[in-house]
Design a protein around this motif. Structure first.
Motif, PDB file in Angstrom:
ATOM      1  N   LYS A 189      17.257  36.556 -39.620  1.00  0.00           N
ATOM      2  CA  LYS A 189      17.080  36.965 -41.018  1.00  0.00           C
ATOM      3  C   LYS A 189      15.633  36.843 -41.444  1.00  0.00           C
ATOM      4  O   LYS A 189      15.117  37.665 -42.203  1.00  0.00           O
ATOM      5  N   GLN A 190      14.966  35.774 -41.027  1.00  0.00           N
ATOM      6  CA  GLN A 190      13.542  35.610 -41.252  1.00  0.00           C
ATOM      7  C   GLN A 190      12.863  35.492 -39.886  1.00  0.00           C
ATOM      8  O   GLN A 190      13.526  35.171 -38.903  1.00  0.00           O
TER       9      GLN A 190
ATOM     10  N   THR B 181      11.743  34.087 -36.805  1.00  0.00           N
ATOM     11  CA  THR B 181      12.139  32.777 -36.278  1.00  0.00           C
ATOM     12  C   THR B 181      11.667  32.611 -34.846  1.00  0.00           C
ATOM     13  O   THR B 181      11.930  33.463 -33.994  1.00  0.00           O
TER      14      THR B 181
ATOM     15  N   LYS C  35      13.922  26.849 -49.427  1.00  0.00           N
ATOM     16  CA  LYS C  35      14.783  27.988 -49.128  1.00  0.00           C
ATOM     17  C   LYS C  35      16.187  27.528 -48.763  1.00  0.00           C
ATOM     18  O   LYS C  35      16.363  26.508 -48.083  1.00  0.00           O
TER      19      LYS C  35
ATOM     20  N   LEU D 236      13.855  25.428 -41.347  1.00  0.00           N
ATOM     21  CA  LEU D 236      13.164  26.399 -42.200  1.00  0.00           C
ATOM     22  C   LEU D 236      11.851  25.801 -42.668  1.00  0.00           C
ATOM     23  O   LEU D 236      11.815  24.679 -43.190  1.00  0.00           O
TER      24      LEU D 236
ATOM     25  N   GLU E  61       8.626  31.843 -39.732  1.00  0.00           N
ATOM     26  CA  GLU E  61       9.052  31.144 -40.940  1.00  0.00           C
ATOM     27  C   GLU E  61      10.139  30.111 -40.667  1.00  0.00           C
ATOM     28  O   GLU E  61      10.581  29.406 -41.575  1.00  0.00           O
TER      29      GLU E  61
END
Length: 384
Positions: free
Chosen positions: A82-83, A85, A376, A371, A117
């Motif tokens: 999703k981000q 990684t 977040k 994270l 991230e």
């Protein structure tokens, strides 16, 4: 003070391999991985992950020049999350939170500099089938290619701030445990059908079984999450690679006339032989391996793949196959336990299949996520 060394020369590579052996020298369950299986992961000529990724290894030493930790950190274009990684793995550390925090910070900073991230770990710079996850339950001797660690590693990760992204469940059952009554009933039912037959995989006919395996796998797993279509040529290549350790009594196929409809693939756990080789596999060790394989009983087999084509699912053909195979291997092998390779807790379909095989969870690993933005919201792996 902790000194950081990037692994670049042969001496550093040797220390990277030797540190775990020293750390676990008093742990009777630890089985040292083969050096070549570790080194191939960090060889750009052998690991395709380098084609769209980057990896570095580090050693960590104290003021007395003693190694107190090691890690690999990496990014891969194939690891889509999703981000952005990155990953860290091949982590080993003394039981000291400060040292672990220093190592984790080093990984975080390395990944941040490259636009990441978050970081997942401990994972592999490559496929999930090897060296993936942190052992959190079931501290027994690991299967080949499976991570093993001290129980205190869980605290090191979680105290730093890692959270479990998903759990990895390993299912097992004793070979001589009572077989489910449902399986015996289904065996009775299908054994009266002259069109149905079960046969073990044979080394002298690998092209046929590779073709049958590919046909069953691509039908059985096409509808499951993250299912990948296999190519027959690649399966045959894999079978030929496995040929020296294939046991002809423990992998089974079921046919309706000559059409393949189900398969149950197992291999001996080669760690039960490799544990005598201290990570080496040169000419002397290969000869020793052949002797051990011939004269040392291997009592553990590993369940690799189980599949039934859609039109035969929920009709009990799995029970027929398992009972046929179990009766045979009880007579012709020394195996006492079977353990399935891990299944993610995000995949309830496969977990249900594993449970239907009359197994219980005997080992858990975990893939952790950290994270970088601590504000977040953390999300676990989505359910498939």
């Amino acid at each position: 003070m902790i000194i950081v060394e990037e692994v670049q020369n042969e001496n550093q590579k040797k220390k990277f391999l030797e540190f775990p052996a020293q750390l676990y020298r008093h742990d009777k369950n630890y089985i040292r991985p083969r050096n070549q299986d570790i080194e191939e992961i960090f060889d750009p000529e052998k690991n395709k992950s380098f084609q769209n990724g980057e990896c570095a290894r580090f050693l960590f030493k104290n003021s007395e020049n003693e190694t107190v930790g090691k890690v690999a950190v990496f990014i891969s274009g194939l690891y889509q999350q999703k981000q952005p990684t990155g990953g860290m793995g091949f982590f080993d550390c003394i039981n000291d939170q400060g040292t672990a925090n220093f190592i984790f910070d080093h990984c975080k900073n390395w990944l941040r500099e490259r636009g990441m991230e978050a970081m997942d770990g401990p994972i592999n710079f490559g496929e999930r089938d090897k060296f993936w996850g942190l052992l959190i339950e079931g501290f027994t001797d690991p299967l080949f290619g499976m991570n093993y660690n001290f129980p205190y590693y869980k605290e090191l990760f979680e105290n730093y701030g890692f959270k479990i992204y998903f759990e990895q469940l390993c299912f097992s059952r004793p070979i001589f445990a009572e077989v489910s009554r449902i399986f015996t009933l289904m065996h009775t039912k299908h054994s009266t059908n002259p069109a149905i037959s079960a046969r073990p995989m044979k080394k002298n006919d690998l092209p046929k079984f590779a073709k049958d395996f590919t046909e069953i796998y691509n039908q059985a797993w096409a509808s499951h999450g993250e299912g990948k279509q296999l190519e027959e040529a690649k399966v045959l290549k894999m079978f030929k690679t496995m040929k020296p350790i294939i046991n002809e009594h423990i992998s089974w196929f079921v046919y309706e006339n000559e059409k393949p409809i189900a398969m149950w693939m197992n291999l001996p756990d080669v760690n039960q032989w490799f544990k005598y080789l201290n990570g080496k596999f040169g000419i002397v060790e290969k000869l020793k391996f052949l002797w051990i394989k011939q004269f040392k009983k291997n009592e553990k087999m590993v369940g690799l793949v189980f599949g039934v084509v859609p039109e035969w699912q929920k009709k009990g053909i799995d029970g027929y196959m398992i009972w046929e195979g179990t009766q045979h291997l009880r007579k012709h092998t020394d195996f006492k336990t079977t353990e399935l390779q891990w299944i993610g807790d995000f995949n309830p379909k496969m977990i249900k299949i594993a449970e239907s095989l009359d197994t219980t969870v005997t080992r858990k690993l975990a893939t952790y996520r950290y994270l970088f933005d601590r504000e977040k919201e953390f999300e676990r792996h989505p359910i498939l």
